[in-house]
Design a protein around this motif. Structure first.
Motif, mmCIF file in Angstrom:
data_model
loop_
_atom_site.group_PDB
_atom_site.id
_atom_site.type_symbol
_atom_site.label_atom_id
_atom_site.label_comp_id
_atom_site.label_asym_id
_atom_site.label_seq_id
_atom_site.Cartn_x
_atom_site.Cartn_y
_atom_site.Cartn_z
ATOM 1 N N ASP A 12 0.856 -1.186 0.000
ATOM 2 C CA ASP A 12 0.000 0.000 0.000
ATOM 3 C C ASP A 12 0.892 1.236 0.000
ATOM 4 O OD1 ASP A 12 -1.967 1.877 0.326
ATOM 5 O OD2 ASP A 12 -2.446 1.323 2.400
ATOM 6 N N LYS A 39 0.412 4.192 0.908
ATOM 7 C CA LYS A 39 0.316 4.982 2.138
ATOM 8 C C LYS A 39 1.218 4.411 3.229
ATOM 9 C CE LYS A 39 -4.375 6.552 1.304
ATOM 10 N NZ LYS A 39 -5.763 6.476 1.740
ATOM 11 N N LYS A 40 1.361 3.104 3.242
ATOM 12 C CA LYS A 40 2.172 2.463 4.284
ATOM 13 C C LYS A 40 3.639 2.344 3.894
ATOM 14 C CE LYS A 40 -1.642 -0.252 6.089
ATOM 15 N NZ LYS A 40 -2.164 -1.602 6.293
ATOM 16 N N GLY A 63 5.237 4.429 1.732
ATOM 17 C CA GLY A 63 5.750 5.690 1.199
ATOM 18 C C GLY A 63 7.058 6.135 1.828
ATOM 19 N N ARG A 64 7.214 5.925 3.106
ATOM 20 C CA ARG A 64 8.437 6.371 3.804
ATOM 21 C C ARG A 64 9.483 5.266 3.947
ATOM 22 N NH1 ARG A 64 6.733 10.553 8.491
ATOM 23 N NH2 ARG A 64 5.325 11.798 7.220
#
Length: 157
Positions: A106, A108-109, A111-112
């Motif tokens: 995902d 969002k999860k 991304g970093r």
């Protein structure tokens, strides 16, 4: 090891010079690989110069004498070819795991999520510079970075 013996003047004078420089390592190896013999046997008559030369010529690569001749640090000596290859395999597995998570996860999860750092190895400098080319946003079009990759100036420069 063999090359270190060949590069010096031959015969007994060459062996004497070799022993002057690496005598302690030779003593250690004789105790390890030839129990019951020592360098003192040369002067006692229990060891010939030829036997010593043959012993030195065929010492293994990990012997104290071979390490002294190579003048290698203990850290460099600990990293054998096998260990370098294993570290490369571990790095490759970690990178492919990272790529699989980034591609299938995902956004969002993940991304970093940052790529894994390679295992530090002696004699290999760590690279701080990223080879990621960013387009758009606050980083610009990436034309300058692409130009450095391809070795030419950017078209708009």
């Amino acid at each position: 090891m063999d090359a270190a013996l060949r590069d010096r003047a031959g015969g007994i004078p060459g062996l004497l010079r070799f022993l002057t420089e690496y005598g302690e390592a030779v003593e250690w190896d004789m105790a390890r690989y030839w129990p019951g013999r020592s360098l003192l046997d040369l002067w006692r008559g229990g060891l010939t110069w030829r036997e010593l030369r043959v012993f030195l010529r065929y010492l293994p690569r990990d012997s104290a004498t071979a390490r002294a001749v190579r003048n290698a640090s203990p850290e460099e000596e600990a990293w054998t070819m096998d260990r370098h290859l294993l570290a490369s395999i571990v790095d490759a597995v970690r990178e492919s795991t990272y790529a699989a998570i980034k591609l299938g996860g995902d956004p969002k999860k993940t991304g970093r999520l940052k790529p894994p750092a390679p295992i530090p190895r002696p004699g290999v400098a760590e690279t701080q510079k990223s080879n990621v080319i960013r387009f758009g946003g606050r980083h610009g079009s990436g034309a300058k970075q692409l130009a450095t990759v391809f070795g030419r100036p950017a078209a708009n420069q």
